[in-house]
Write a protein that holds these residues in place. Structure first.
Motif, PDB file in Angstrom:
ATOM      1  N   SER A 195       5.049 -11.175   4.491  1.00  0.00           N
ATOM      2  CA  SER A 195       4.820  -9.953   5.274  1.00  0.00           C
ATOM      3  C   SER A 195       3.373  -9.837   5.728  1.00  0.00           C
ATOM      4  O   SER A 195       3.076  -9.128   6.685  1.00  0.00           O
ATOM      5  N   TRP A 196       2.474 -10.549   5.066  1.00  0.00           N
ATOM      6  CA  TRP A 196       1.058 -10.540   5.453  1.00  0.00           C
ATOM      7  C   TRP A 196       0.738 -11.593   6.509  1.00  0.00           C
ATOM      8  O   TRP A 196      -0.386 -11.655   7.005  1.00  0.00           O
ATOM      9  N   LYS A 309      -9.213   0.917   4.104  1.00  0.00           N
ATOM     10  CA  LYS A 309      -8.476   0.672   5.349  1.00  0.00           C
ATOM     11  C   LYS A 309      -7.724  -0.655   5.269  1.00  0.00           C
ATOM     12  O   LYS A 309      -6.556  -0.753   5.676  1.00  0.00           O
ATOM     13  N   GLN A 312      -4.781  -0.506   2.851  1.00  0.00           N
ATOM     14  CA  GLN A 312      -3.653   0.180   3.472  1.00  0.00           C
ATOM     15  C   GLN A 312      -2.891  -0.745   4.407  1.00  0.00           C
ATOM     16  O   GLN A 312      -1.664  -0.662   4.518  1.00  0.00           O
ATOM     17  N   LYS A 313      -3.612  -1.644   5.065  1.00  0.00           N
ATOM     18  CA  LYS A 313      -2.944  -2.617   5.940  1.00  0.00           C
ATOM     19  C   LYS A 313      -2.019  -3.524   5.130  1.00  0.00           C
ATOM     20  O   LYS A 313      -0.898  -3.838   5.562  1.00  0.00           O
ATOM     21  N   LYS A 315      -0.619  -2.732   2.280  1.00  0.00           N
ATOM     22  CA  LYS A 315       0.493  -1.885   1.833  1.00  0.00           C
ATOM     23  C   LYS A 315       1.501  -1.653   2.952  1.00  0.00           C
ATOM     24  O   LYS A 315       2.716  -1.763   2.741  1.00  0.00           O
ATOM     25  N   ASP A 316       0.995  -1.318   4.130  1.00  0.00           N
ATOM     26  CA  ASP A 316       1.889  -1.034   5.255  1.00  0.00           C
ATOM     27  C   ASP A 316       2.728  -2.259   5.612  1.00  0.00           C
ATOM     28  O   ASP A 316       3.935  -2.150   5.880  1.00  0.00           O
ATOM     29  N   ALA A 317       2.088  -3.430   5.611  1.00  0.00           N
ATOM     30  CA  ALA A 317       2.803  -4.660   5.988  1.00  0.00           C
ATOM     31  C   ALA A 317       3.906  -4.989   4.984  1.00  0.00           C
ATOM     32  O   ALA A 317       4.969  -5.498   5.353  1.00  0.00           O
ATOM     33  N   GLU A 319       5.654  -2.916   3.024  1.00  0.00           N
ATOM     34  CA  GLU A 319       6.689  -1.899   2.802  1.00  0.00           C
ATOM     35  C   GLU A 319       8.090  -2.450   3.053  1.00  0.00           C
ATOM     36  O   GLU A 319       9.063  -2.064   2.395  1.00  0.00           O
TER      37      GLU A 319
END
Length: 350
Positions: A195-196, A309, A312-313, A315-317, A319
């Motif tokens: 996902s990253w 920041k 969070q990137k 984490k968002d990726a 999810e």
């Protein structure tokens, strides 16, 4: 002549009786070696210097011998002597090994429900706290207990939170991780890495050093303790802090081997296993983490802190990994959302 023969026979009988009595007395006085003593072989893939060998399994075996007064004994066999990483669980289940320690990730698909704790960013805690969560999840959910139905689970535990460790290529931002080849110990960890925008590589932990040294992988998502456990100081140039995820381990016993232990001694051993043993395993990793970090910094390894920041990137990726896990579990007729929410709750309760 008859009297002489009788005396000889009587003397021989007396000597034989004395020898038998001495042997029996010796056997009864030494419980560790007597006929009532049970010797079990407990194996694992790591070296004798691995922290789980020194600070978890050996203390457990010593305590078992103590509380059962030598009636139950576990002999530790390190280095994969009784079976490699991928064979350990099956070897326990089939009786090739009496007991053993292993990493769940080497048996992909075997523990789909318990693997909830492998999901991204369920890492608010240290190794001891997360290990207690791992054990409590087993204790609470029959669906997880079913995953270990072919063995006697002694305890499950976690490690200290995983970071990104790399050679040559530092990860100072979310963008830096893209394209890297990173070792992962679990399916969920692999999906997180994908996902990253990086490439997950699955290989046994003892092979990490050679793989990094030869450039087969750029690094891995690992607990800091692993740097010391697998002597990675020469190949780890950078550690990017982020508490990205963790992974699960099991210590299990063959059911038939367990059933050889008397009910009285089983009851004594039950007091040692479960949450207390899980917590001790986590404490061992936490202690190793502190030593590994200190030694790595002294060796020149750079520890990198990401901005909020960038965290969070990540984490968002990732999810999508959690969402997919919940969907996959619910397709099996199991309430994945409930198990995930309870995991989050247990972590907050720690």
């Amino acid at each position: 002549m008859k009297k002489s023969t009788s005396k000889i026979l009587l003397s021989l009988l007396s000597i034989f009786t004395l020898l038998v009595f001495t042997a029996c007395s010796s056997s009864e006085s030494n419980g560790a070696e007597g006929s009532d003593s049970l010797q079990f072989k407990m194996g694992h893939m790591n070296s004798p210097d691995h922290v789980q060998d020194k600070d978890s399994m050996k203390p457990f075996s010593e305590e078992v011998a103590k509380i059962t007064e030598g009636r139950v004994n576990f002999d530790i066999y390190p280095g994969g002597a009784l079976g490699g990483p991928k064979e350990t669980y099956d070897n326990i289940a089939t009786g090739i090994m009496d007991a053993g320690w292993g990493l769940q990730g080497y048996n992909a698909g075997k523990f789909p429900v318990h693997s909830v704790l492998n999901l991204p960013f369920l890492t608010d805690g240290n190794g001891a706290e997360l290990s207690v969560v791992a054990q409590k999840l087993y204790d609470e959910f029959p669906e997880i207990q079913e995953e270990y139905s072919d063995v006697k689970l002694l305890w499950a535990h976690s490690a200290d939170p995983f970071m990104i460790v790399t050679k040559d290529k530092p990860v100072r931002s979310f963008e830096d991780v893209k394209g890297l080849k990173l070792r992962t110990p679990s399916v969920e960890g692999g999906e997180m890495i994908k996902s990253w925008g990086a490439t997950p590589v699955s290989l046994p932990a003892p092979e990490i050093y050679d793989a990094m040294q030869k450039g087969v992988i750029d690094g891995g998502v690992l607990p800091i303790a692993a740097i010391k456990d697998f002597n990675l100081f020469d190949v780890v140039d950078y550690v990017t802090l982020g508490n990205f995820n963790t992974t699960l381990y099991y210590v299990a016993m063959n059911k038939d081997s367990w059933n050889k232990i008397s009910p009285e001694d089983q009851k004594l051993i039950e007091e040692l296993i479960g949450v207390p043993a899980a917590e001790q395993a986590g404490v061992a990793f936490d202690k190793q983490k502190e030593e590994a970090e200190k030694e790595a910094k002294a060796n020149g390894t750079e520890f990198i802190s990401l901005t909020d920041k960038d965290i969070q990137k990540f984490k968002d990726a990732s999810e999508v990994v959690t969402e997919q896990w919940i969907k996959n579990i619910e397709e099996k007729g199991i309430d994945g959302q409930k198990i995930y929410d309870r995991t989050v709750e247990l972590i907050k309760e720690k």
